[in-house]
Design a protein around this motif. Structure first.
Motif, PDB file in Angstrom:
ATOM      1  N   ARG A   1     -41.459   0.241  29.785  1.00  0.00           N
ATOM      2  CA  ARG A   1     -42.809   0.766  29.933  1.00  0.00           C
ATOM      3  C   ARG A   1     -43.440   0.837  28.556  1.00  0.00           C
ATOM      4  O   ARG A   1     -42.770   1.148  27.582  1.00  0.00           O
ATOM      5  N   VAL A   2     -44.733   0.567  28.511  1.00  0.00           N
ATOM      6  CA  VAL A   2     -45.451   0.592  27.244  1.00  0.00           C
ATOM      7  C   VAL A   2     -46.672   1.488  27.378  1.00  0.00           C
ATOM      8  O   VAL A   2     -47.254   1.594  28.458  1.00  0.00           O
ATOM      9  N   PRO A   3     -47.040   2.158  26.286  1.00  0.00           N
ATOM     10  CA  PRO A   3     -48.240   3.000  26.339  1.00  0.00           C
ATOM     11  C   PRO A   3     -49.500   2.150  26.325  1.00  0.00           C
ATOM     12  O   PRO A   3     -49.614   1.195  25.565  1.00  0.00           O
ATOM     13  N   PHE A   4     -50.440   2.479  27.209  1.00  0.00           N
ATOM     14  CA  PHE A   4     -51.724   1.776  27.280  1.00  0.00           C
ATOM     15  C   PHE A   4     -52.757   2.744  27.823  1.00  0.00           C
ATOM     16  O   PHE A   4     -52.599   3.286  28.914  1.00  0.00           O
ATOM     17  N   ASN A   5     -53.820   2.973  27.068  1.00  0.00           N
ATOM     18  CA  ASN A   5     -54.891   3.889  27.475  1.00  0.00           C
ATOM     19  C   ASN A   5     -54.352   5.261  27.878  1.00  0.00           C
ATOM     20  O   ASN A   5     -54.724   5.807  28.914  1.00  0.00           O
ATOM     21  N   ASN A   6     -53.448   5.788  27.061  1.00  0.00           N
ATOM     22  CA  ASN A   6     -52.855   7.116  27.271  1.00  0.00           C
ATOM     23  C   ASN A   6     -52.077   7.246  28.575  1.00  0.00           C
ATOM     24  O   ASN A   6     -51.944   8.334  29.124  1.00  0.00           O
ATOM     25  N   GLU A   7     -51.582   6.141  29.080  1.00  0.00           N
ATOM     26  CA  GLU A   7     -50.689   6.113  30.237  1.00  0.00           C
ATOM     27  C   GLU A   7     -49.589   5.115  29.945  1.00  0.00           C
ATOM     28  O   GLU A   7     -49.701   4.306  29.038  1.00  0.00           O
ATOM     29  N   TYR A   8     -48.523   5.164  30.726  1.00  0.00           N
ATOM     30  CA  TYR A   8     -47.462   4.181  30.587  1.00  0.00           C
ATOM     31  C   TYR A   8     -47.608   3.108  31.655  1.00  0.00           C
ATOM     32  O   TYR A   8     -47.892   3.417  32.819  1.00  0.00           O
ATOM     33  N   VAL A   9     -47.454   1.858  31.253  1.00  0.00           N
ATOM     34  CA  VAL A   9     -47.532   0.722  32.164  1.00  0.00           C
ATOM     35  C   VAL A   9     -46.136   0.127  32.287  1.00  0.00           C
ATOM     36  O   VAL A   9     -45.485  -0.156  31.281  1.00  0.00           O
ATOM     37  N   ASP A  10     -45.674  -0.063  33.518  1.00  0.00           N
ATOM     38  CA  ASP A  10     -44.385  -0.698  33.758  1.00  0.00           C
ATOM     39  C   ASP A  10     -44.529  -2.201  33.601  1.00  0.00           C
ATOM     40  O   ASP A  10     -45.334  -2.835  34.293  1.00  0.00           O
ATOM     41  N   LEU A  11     -43.757  -2.777  32.678  1.00  0.00           N
ATOM     42  CA  LEU A  11     -43.846  -4.214  32.447  1.00  0.00           C
ATOM     43  C   LEU A  11     -43.247  -5.031  33.583  1.00  0.00           C
ATOM     44  O   LEU A  11     -43.502  -6.222  33.671  1.00  0.00           O
ATOM     45  N   HIS A  12     -42.489  -4.393  34.479  1.00  0.00           N
ATOM     46  CA  HIS A  12     -41.931  -5.151  35.602  1.00  0.00           C
ATOM     47  C   HIS A  12     -43.042  -5.730  36.484  1.00  0.00           C
ATOM     48  O   HIS A  12     -42.828  -6.689  37.207  1.00  0.00           O
ATOM     49  N   LYS A  13     -44.246  -5.179  36.394  1.00  0.00           N
ATOM     50  CA  LYS A  13     -45.388  -5.714  37.142  1.00  0.00           C
ATOM     51  C   LYS A  13     -45.683  -7.160  36.743  1.00  0.00           C
ATOM     52  O   LYS A  13     -46.291  -7.901  37.494  1.00  0.00           O
ATOM     53  N   PHE A  14     -45.254  -7.538  35.540  1.00  0.00           N
ATOM     54  CA  PHE A  14     -45.574  -8.858  35.018  1.00  0.00           C
ATOM     55  C   PHE A  14     -44.391  -9.815  35.094  1.00  0.00           C
ATOM     56  O   PHE A  14     -44.452 -10.926  34.580  1.00  0.00           O
ATOM     57  N   LYS A  15     -43.321  -9.403  35.751  1.00  0.00           N
ATOM     58  CA  LYS A  15     -42.136 -10.250  35.876  1.00  0.00           C
ATOM     59  C   LYS A  15     -42.509 -11.544  36.595  1.00  0.00           C
ATOM     60  O   LYS A  15     -43.153 -11.534  37.640  1.00  0.00           O
ATOM     61  N   GLY A  16     -42.104 -12.665  36.008  1.00  0.00           N
ATOM     62  CA  GLY A  16     -42.387 -13.965  36.588  1.00  0.00           C
ATOM     63  C   GLY A  16     -43.769 -14.497  36.253  1.00  0.00           C
ATOM     64  O   GLY A  16     -44.130 -15.589  36.692  1.00  0.00           O
ATOM     65  N   LYS A  17     -44.553 -13.756  35.492  1.00  0.00           N
ATOM     66  CA  LYS A  17     -45.892 -14.190  35.102  1.00  0.00           C
ATOM     67  C   LYS A  17     -45.908 -14.526  33.620  1.00  0.00           C
ATOM     68  O   LYS A  17     -45.138 -13.973  32.841  1.00  0.00           O
ATOM     69  N   ALA A  18     -46.762 -15.423  33.234  1.00  0.00           N
ATOM     70  CA  ALA A  18     -46.889 -15.793  31.822  1.00  0.00           C
ATOM     71  C   ALA A  18     -47.453 -14.607  31.048  1.00  0.00           C
ATOM     72  O   ALA A  18     -48.545 -14.124  31.350  1.00  0.00           O
ATOM     73  N   THR A  19     -46.680 -14.118  30.074  1.00  0.00           N
ATOM     74  CA  THR A  19     -47.066 -12.934  29.319  1.00  0.00           C
ATOM     75  C   THR A  19     -46.718 -13.111  27.849  1.00  0.00           C
ATOM     76  O   THR A  19     -45.634 -13.565  27.524  1.00  0.00           O
ATOM     77  N   VAL A  20     -47.651 -12.758  26.982  1.00  0.00           N
ATOM     78  CA  VAL A  20     -47.415 -12.752  25.536  1.00  0.00           C
ATOM     79  C   VAL A  20     -47.436 -11.299  25.098  1.00  0.00           C
ATOM     80  O   VAL A  20     -48.387 -10.570  25.392  1.00  0.00           O
ATOM     81  N   VAL A  21     -46.381 -10.858  24.413  1.00  0.00           N
ATOM     82  CA  VAL A  21     -46.331  -9.503  23.868  1.00  0.00           C
ATOM     83  C   VAL A  21     -46.212  -9.626  22.360  1.00  0.00           C
ATOM     84  O   VAL A  21     -45.311 -10.297  21.858  1.00  0.00           O
TER      85      VAL A  21
END
Length: 76
Positions: free
Chosen positions: A3-23
């Motif tokens: 999970r990563v902080p974004f806009n004062n909330e945590y976002v689960d990166l598993h939502k992006f599993k299998g999708k093209a993502t640059v971190v």
């Protein structure tokens, strides 16, 4: 699961599993890092969209995310 902080909330990166993502972790006062931002902007405009490429850029200066949740340890 990460999970990563974004806009004062945590976002689960598993939502992006299998999708093209640059971190990217960047330092906002580093000239080389700043030189990379136009390229990321281009990629986002060309390939970004609702179900397309996602680009996450995190500043190294980000030290805290304020939420109502318990903090989670991250491996970065």
């Amino acid at each position: 699961d990460f999970r990563v902080p974004f806009n004062n909330e945590y976002v689960d990166l598993h939502k992006f599993k299998g999708k093209a993502t640059v971190v990217m972790n960047t330092k906002s006062d580093d000239p080389e890092a700043l030189n990379q931002l136009p390229g990321l902007t281009y990629l986002n405009k060309k390939y970004g969209g609702a179900d397309q490429l996602k680009i996450w850029v995190f500043p190294t200066e980000q030290v805290q995310c304020v939420t109502t949740e318990e903090p989670t340890r991250y491996i970065v």
